[in-house]
Design an enzyme around this catalytic site. Structure first.
Site, PDB file in Angstrom:
ATOM      1  N   GLY A 199       0.100  -5.671  24.219  1.00 43.98           N
ATOM      2  CA  GLY A 199       1.033  -5.649  25.324  1.00 43.98           C
ATOM      3  C   GLY A 199       0.389  -5.290  26.645  1.00 43.98           C
TER       4      GLY A 199
ATOM      5  NE  ARG B 106       1.288   0.264  24.890  1.00 41.30           N
ATOM      6  CZ  ARG B 106       1.293  -0.631  25.866  1.00 41.30           C
ATOM      7  NH1 ARG B 106       1.213  -1.916  25.597  1.00 41.30           N
ATOM      8  NH2 ARG B 106       1.371  -0.252  27.132  1.00 41.30           N
TER       9      ARG B 106
ATOM     10  N   GLY C 141       4.982  -2.080  20.745  1.00 43.22           N
ATOM     11  CA  GLY C 141       3.559  -2.349  20.875  1.00 43.22           C
ATOM     12  C   GLY C 141       2.820  -1.714  19.711  1.00 43.22           C
TER      13      GLY C 141
ATOM     14  N   GLY D 265       3.797   1.886  18.217  1.00 41.14           N
ATOM     15  CA  GLY D 265       5.113   1.636  17.650  1.00 41.14           C
ATOM     16  C   GLY D 265       6.145   1.203  18.657  1.00 41.14           C
TER      17      GLY D 265
ATOM     18  CB  ALA E 207       8.559  -1.240  25.040  1.00 37.61           C
TER      19      ALA E 207
ATOM     20  CB  CYS F  31       6.380  -5.760  29.092  1.00 38.88           C
ATOM     21  SG  CYS F  31       6.671  -4.237  28.163  1.00 38.88           S
TER      22      CYS F  31
ATOM     23  CE1 TYR G 137      -1.522  -0.231  33.723  1.00 35.20           C
ATOM     24  CE2 TYR G 137      -1.533  -2.565  34.289  1.00 35.20           C
ATOM     25  CZ  TYR G 137      -2.158  -1.333  34.267  1.00 35.20           C
ATOM     26  OH  TYR G 137      -3.435  -1.197  34.766  1.00 35.20           O
TER      27      TYR G 137
END
Length: 236
Positions: free
Chosen positions: A74, A72, A149, A160, A147, A178, A76
């Site tokens: 982004g 994905r 991603g 997601g 979050a 992030c 961490y």
């Protein structure tokens, strides 16, 4: 192939590698019009994931939890019990071929879900995710509550969202979430809204249908897998 969006909820913790393997298979089938679109709600055991933009310096305690490399977007992030993960496998080409608009829809989905629990959440143009202003704590303070991603393959989305319902927030201290150091993280329970995961799921489904259209509940959550698992990585 039916146009209905399937909606599935796993009742037990799902290992991250098994979830990724399932998504890989399902996305391929959706792209070939051999399976309907799917939203899969689940919880993971405690773990960290490294997105495609992750910096190794943002993994502060490499030995604390398993770390998985993720496809994905982004950086961490943390997943664990008490966090509602929703893997969204939708055909974006049927929704205008507009990735930015799709991400905006995901953000709106989360904001409207939180509004059902009397939480005012917002987005930021320079930061991905959904944020809650915390002026009662200090001026300009805000915490991330969800979050986002995603990844696209042949215009089908996977990965997601991750909404903090009541996770162990201490686990976020093992990473720079992030890549953002100046803001914190929060959850519905941390904000004084002790709702159940079932209540959150109901709100998620209601808001999803308002944005993306009707869903059809799958009684059997996806869990039968044949793909090779994704192995944990060392970020050291």
């Amino acid at each position: 192939m039916t146009n209905s969006i399937k909606w599935s909820v796993s009742k037990t913790l799902v290992p991250y590698d098994e979830a990724v393997a399932y998504m890989e298979e399902r996305v391929a089938a959706i792209a070939m019009d051999e399976a309907p679109e799917l939203v899969w709600l689940l919880e993971h055991p405690p773990l960290y994931t490294a997105g495609t933009s992750a910096s190794e310096t943002d993994l502060l305690t490499p030995d604390r939890l398993p770390v998985y490399k993720s496809g994905r977007g982004g950086q961490y992030t943390y997943h664990g019990p008490g966090q509602r993960v929703a893997y969204v496998m939708l055909d974006v080409k049927k929704r205008g071929h507009d990735v930015r608009a799709f991400v905006t829809q995901l953000e709106t989905w989360l904001i409207q879900t939180l509004a059902q629990h009397d939480i005012h959440a917002e987005t930021r143009c320079d930061r991905v995710g959904v944020w809650v202003p915390r002026p009662e704590m200090r001026p300009n303070k805000e915490d991330k509550i969800a979050a986002i991603g995603i990844r696209l393959r042949k215009w089908v989305s996977f990965h997601g969202i991750a909404l903090n319902v009541n996770p162990d927030l201490a686990h976020f201290s093992g990473i720079v979430p992030c890549g953002i150091t100046v803001h914190g993280v929060t959850s519905l329970h941390d904000l004084g809204h002790p709702v159940s995961m079932t209540q959150v799921d109901q709100a998620l489904r209601k808001s999803f249908e308002e944005i993306f259209g009707p869903t059809e509940l799958c009684e059997d959550a996806p869990y039968s897998l044949t793909s090779d698992p994704v192995s944990p990585i060392s970020a050291s």
